[in-house]
Design a protein around this motif. Structure first.
Motif, PDB file in Angstrom:
ATOM      1  N   ALA A   1      -8.834 -22.556-100.753  1.00  0.00           N
ATOM      2  CA  ALA A   1      -8.742 -21.194-100.358  1.00  0.00           C
ATOM      3  C   ALA A   1      -7.295 -20.793-100.316  1.00  0.00           C
ATOM      4  CB  ALA A   1      -9.376 -20.561 -99.122  1.00  0.00           C
ATOM      5  N   ALA A   2      -6.545 -21.666 -99.613  1.00  0.00           N
ATOM      6  CA  ALA A   2      -5.013 -21.099 -99.624  1.00  0.00           C
ATOM      7  C   ALA A   2      -4.293 -21.424-101.195  1.00  0.00           C
ATOM      8  CB  ALA A   2      -4.331 -22.155 -98.716  1.00  0.00           C
ATOM      9  N   SER A   3      -5.072 -22.214-101.693  1.00  0.00           N
ATOM     10  CA  SER A   3      -4.171 -22.450-103.202  1.00  0.00           C
ATOM     11  C   SER A   3      -4.607 -21.270-104.106  1.00  0.00           C
ATOM     12  CB  SER A   3      -4.818 -23.757-103.855  1.00  0.00           C
ATOM     13  OG  SER A   3      -4.358 -24.888-103.121  1.00  0.00           O
ATOM     14  N   LYS A   4      -5.758 -20.801-103.823  1.00  0.00           N
ATOM     15  CA  LYS A   4      -6.299 -19.579-104.574  1.00  0.00           C
ATOM     16  C   LYS A   4      -5.298 -18.336-104.292  1.00  0.00           C
ATOM     17  CE  LYS A   4     -10.238 -16.444-105.445  1.00  0.00           C
ATOM     18  NZ  LYS A   4     -11.595 -16.154-104.876  1.00  0.00           N
ATOM     19  N   ALA A   5      -5.123 -18.281-103.110  1.00  0.00           N
ATOM     20  CA  ALA A   5      -4.091 -17.206-102.667  1.00  0.00           C
ATOM     21  C   ALA A   5      -2.742 -17.312-103.112  1.00  0.00           C
ATOM     22  CB  ALA A   5      -4.252 -16.739-101.177  1.00  0.00           C
ATOM     23  N   PHE A   6      -2.321 -18.864-103.023  1.00  0.00           N
ATOM     24  CA  PHE A   6      -0.959 -19.110-103.569  1.00  0.00           C
ATOM     25  C   PHE A   6      -0.962 -18.554-105.061  1.00  0.00           C
ATOM     26  CE2 PHE A   6       2.038 -22.212-105.224  1.00  0.00           C
ATOM     27  CZ  PHE A   6       3.210 -21.984-104.492  1.00  0.00           C
TER      28      PHE A   6
ATOM     29  N   ILE B   1       3.991 -13.809-102.227  1.00  0.00           N
ATOM     30  CA  ILE B   1       4.390 -15.179-102.454  1.00  0.00           C
ATOM     31  C   ILE B   1       4.872 -15.988-100.998  1.00  0.00           C
ATOM     32  CG2 ILE B   1       6.274 -16.693-103.500  1.00  0.00           C
ATOM     33  CD1 ILE B   1       6.201 -15.086-105.953  1.00  0.00           C
ATOM     34  N   HIS B   2       5.732 -15.081-100.298  1.00  0.00           N
ATOM     35  CA  HIS B   2       6.224 -15.759 -99.047  1.00  0.00           C
ATOM     36  C   HIS B   2       4.812 -15.944 -97.967  1.00  0.00           C
ATOM     37  CE1 HIS B   2       7.752 -15.622 -95.069  1.00  0.00           C
ATOM     38  NE2 HIS B   2       8.989 -16.107 -95.496  1.00  0.00           N
ATOM     39  N   ARG B   3       4.090 -14.860 -97.894  1.00  0.00           N
ATOM     40  CA  ARG B   3       2.746 -15.103 -97.201  1.00  0.00           C
ATOM     41  C   ARG B   3       1.945 -16.444 -97.677  1.00  0.00           C
ATOM     42  NH1 ARG B   3       2.553  -9.738 -97.481  1.00  0.00           N
ATOM     43  NH2 ARG B   3       0.590  -9.935 -99.143  1.00  0.00           N
ATOM     44  N   ALA B   4       1.554 -16.416 -98.874  1.00  0.00           N
ATOM     45  CA  ALA B   4       0.719 -17.523 -99.471  1.00  0.00           C
ATOM     46  C   ALA B   4       1.280 -18.939 -99.413  1.00  0.00           C
ATOM     47  CB  ALA B   4       0.627 -17.235-100.936  1.00  0.00           C
ATOM     48  N   SER B   5       2.941 -18.889 -99.698  1.00  0.00           N
ATOM     49  CA  SER B   5       3.528 -20.031 -99.578  1.00  0.00           C
ATOM     50  C   SER B   5       3.335 -20.820 -98.097  1.00  0.00           C
ATOM     51  CB  SER B   5       5.040 -19.823-100.029  1.00  0.00           C
ATOM     52  OG  SER B   5       5.202 -19.594-101.438  1.00  0.00           O
ATOM     53  N   VAL B   6       3.621 -20.036 -97.147  1.00  0.00           N
ATOM     54  CA  VAL B   6       3.680 -20.449 -95.872  1.00  0.00           C
ATOM     55  C   VAL B   6       2.272 -20.736 -95.520  1.00  0.00           C
ATOM     56  CG1 VAL B   6       4.161 -19.571 -93.236  1.00  0.00           C
ATOM     57  CG2 VAL B   6       5.774 -18.939 -95.103  1.00  0.00           C
ATOM     58  N   ASP B   7       1.247 -20.044 -95.665  1.00  0.00           N
ATOM     59  CA  ASP B   7      -0.124 -20.285 -95.240  1.00  0.00           C
ATOM     60  C   ASP B   7      -0.562 -21.684 -96.161  1.00  0.00           C
ATOM     61  OD1 ASP B   7      -0.452 -18.119 -93.946  1.00  0.00           O
ATOM     62  OD2 ASP B   7      -1.484 -16.644 -95.603  1.00  0.00           O
ATOM     63  N   ALA B   8      -0.165 -21.878 -97.344  1.00  0.00           N
ATOM     64  CA  ALA B   8      -0.397 -23.199 -97.871  1.00  0.00           C
ATOM     65  C   ALA B   8       0.232 -24.329 -97.471  1.00  0.00           C
ATOM     66  CB  ALA B   8      -0.195 -23.094 -99.320  1.00  0.00           C
ATOM     67  N   ALA B   9       1.793 -24.184 -96.930  1.00  0.00           N
ATOM     68  CA  ALA B   9       2.448 -25.534 -96.478  1.00  0.00           C
ATOM     69  C   ALA B   9       1.806 -25.471 -94.904  1.00  0.00           C
ATOM     70  CB  ALA B   9       3.787 -24.762 -96.177  1.00  0.00           C
ATOM     71  N   LYS B  10       1.419 -24.501 -94.099  1.00  0.00           N
ATOM     72  CA  LYS B  10       0.355 -24.785 -92.879  1.00  0.00           C
ATOM     73  C   LYS B  10      -0.573 -25.551 -92.954  1.00  0.00           C
ATOM     74  CE  LYS B  10       2.562 -20.798 -90.365  1.00  0.00           C
ATOM     75  NZ  LYS B  10       2.018 -19.560 -89.559  1.00  0.00           N
ATOM     76  N   ALA B  11      -1.373 -25.285 -93.964  1.00  0.00           N
ATOM     77  CA  ALA B  11      -2.780 -25.848 -94.571  1.00  0.00           C
ATOM     78  C   ALA B  11      -2.527 -27.276 -94.685  1.00  0.00           C
ATOM     79  CB  ALA B  11      -3.436 -25.053 -95.358  1.00  0.00           C
TER      80      ALA B  11
ATOM     81  N   ASN C   1       3.003 -31.542-101.048  1.00  0.00           N
ATOM     82  CA  ASN C   1       2.450 -30.076-100.886  1.00  0.00           C
ATOM     83  C   ASN C   1       3.120 -29.211-100.045  1.00  0.00           C
ATOM     84  OD1 ASN C   1       0.411 -30.196-102.976  1.00  0.00           O
ATOM     85  ND2 ASN C   1      -0.888 -30.838-101.423  1.00  0.00           N
ATOM     86  N   VAL C   2       3.369 -29.882 -98.511  1.00  0.00           N
ATOM     87  CA  VAL C   2       4.407 -29.035 -97.770  1.00  0.00           C
ATOM     88  C   VAL C   2       5.774 -28.673 -98.379  1.00  0.00           C
ATOM     89  CG1 VAL C   2       5.258 -28.918 -95.667  1.00  0.00           C
ATOM     90  CG2 VAL C   2       2.800 -29.811 -95.948  1.00  0.00           C
TER      91      VAL C   2
ATOM     92  N   ASP D   1      13.838 -20.904 -90.359  1.00  0.00           N
ATOM     93  CA  ASP D   1      12.643 -19.991 -90.347  1.00  0.00           C
ATOM     94  C   ASP D   1      11.268 -20.687 -89.935  1.00  0.00           C
ATOM     95  OD1 ASP D   1      14.236 -17.855 -90.499  1.00  0.00           O
ATOM     96  OD2 ASP D   1      13.296 -17.327 -92.412  1.00  0.00           O
ATOM     97  N   HIS D   2      11.258 -22.185 -90.581  1.00  0.00           N
ATOM     98  CA  HIS D   2      10.023 -22.858 -90.442  1.00  0.00           C
ATOM     99  C   HIS D   2      10.538 -24.345 -90.038  1.00  0.00           C
ATOM    100  CE1 HIS D   2       7.996 -19.479 -92.550  1.00  0.00           C
ATOM    101  NE2 HIS D   2       8.809 -19.657 -93.209  1.00  0.00           N
ATOM    102  N   PRO D   3      11.099 -24.679 -88.705  1.00  0.00           N
ATOM    103  CA  PRO D   3      11.499 -25.904 -88.581  1.00  0.00           C
ATOM    104  C   PRO D   3      10.419 -26.808 -88.228  1.00  0.00           C
ATOM    105  CG  PRO D   3      11.585 -24.465 -86.671  1.00  0.00           C
ATOM    106  CD  PRO D   3      11.435 -23.565 -87.828  1.00  0.00           C
ATOM    107  N   HIS D   4       9.183 -26.488 -87.957  1.00  0.00           N
ATOM    108  CA  HIS D   4       8.178 -27.342 -87.569  1.00  0.00           C
ATOM    109  C   HIS D   4       7.467 -27.997 -89.147  1.00  0.00           C
ATOM    110  CE1 HIS D   4       4.573 -29.406 -86.260  1.00  0.00           C
ATOM    111  NE2 HIS D   4       3.733 -28.717 -86.894  1.00  0.00           N
ATOM    112  N   LEU D   5       7.408 -26.899 -90.083  1.00  0.00           N
ATOM    113  CA  LEU D   5       7.065 -27.352 -91.251  1.00  0.00           C
ATOM    114  C   LEU D   5       8.036 -28.211 -91.889  1.00  0.00           C
ATOM    115  CD1 LEU D   5       5.555 -24.038 -92.845  1.00  0.00           C
ATOM    116  CD2 LEU D   5       4.236 -26.222 -91.934  1.00  0.00           C
TER     117      LEU D   5
END
Length: 217
Positions: free
Chosen positions: A82-87, A103-113, A160-161, A181-185
């Protein structure tokens, strides 16, 4: 059924799911495949644990974890699809602020997944390592196959991340800002790299059990 829109790991046959994966749609894609590889590793871990004798509480706990991970991995595979589809949809938008935000939202969501999937894969390494040392020796080949599937899952999650984070530069950010902005990732990528080294170490440690190294051995 070969419509990728309706294919999931929960309701589709292996034939239907892999047929959808073979289509040029990206959903399911490599990230979802990573989840399926993790499910395969967990399934083999569960199988070997079930064939291993002994009343160890550790063995019973390991068996339970691997069975639960199989289910979780398949759900994560569908979430990644689902995340890939949004990406993909974000990159198809017309240039402009709306596209950059998407792109920003989809990239972060995909990375989190992918990061969640990778973290779960990391947790499975030592259980499989325990079986490599203490499991039923007749199933050492299954352990090695499980290591291969687990390595594929971790390598896929790491890539992928990393790729999804780098995609944030398409939305105007530089890599240093992405790291801030995304140190954990960002750290997840490093942890997954170390996990690959650990799997290689464990796989090498059982190679002699799986096959002779020289003729006549």
């Amino acid at each position: 059924m070969n419509d990728s829109e309706s294919v999931t790991t929960q309701i589709s046959t292996v034939e239907d799911w892999t047929l959808a994966l073979a289509e040029s749609t990206g959903s399911p894609g490599g990230g979802a495949g990573t989840g399926v590889m993790l499910a395969i590793a967990a399934s083999l871990t569960s199988m070997v644990a079930g064939y291993t004798e002994g009343g160890h509480a550790e063995l019973a706990d390991l068996h339970g974890r691997s069975r639960a991970l199989r289910e979780t991995a398949l759900h994560l595979a569908d979430e990644d699809a689902a995340a890939s589809k949004a990406f993909g949809a974000a990159f198809r938008l017309a240039p402009g602020p709306e596209r950059e935000d998407a792109i920003h939202r989809a990239s972060v969501d995909a990375a989190k997944a992918s990061a969640v999937l990778g973290e779960r894969a990391i947790e499975a390494i030592e259980d499989l390592g325990w079986l490599a040392e203490n499991g039923n020796p007749a199933l050492i080949a299954d352990v090695v196959v499980a290591f291969g599937a687990l390595r594929a899952a971790i390598a896929g999650a790491r890539t992928n991340v990393s790729f999804d984070l780098s995609s944030l530069t398409s939305a105007g950010a530089d890599l240093e800002k992405v790291r801030e902005d995304h140190p954990h990732l960002w750290e997840t990528v490093n942890r997954l790299s170390k996990a690959l080294d650990r799997i290689d170490e464990l796989t090498a440690s059982v190679d002699g059990k799986a096959a002779p190294t020289t003729a006549g051995s």
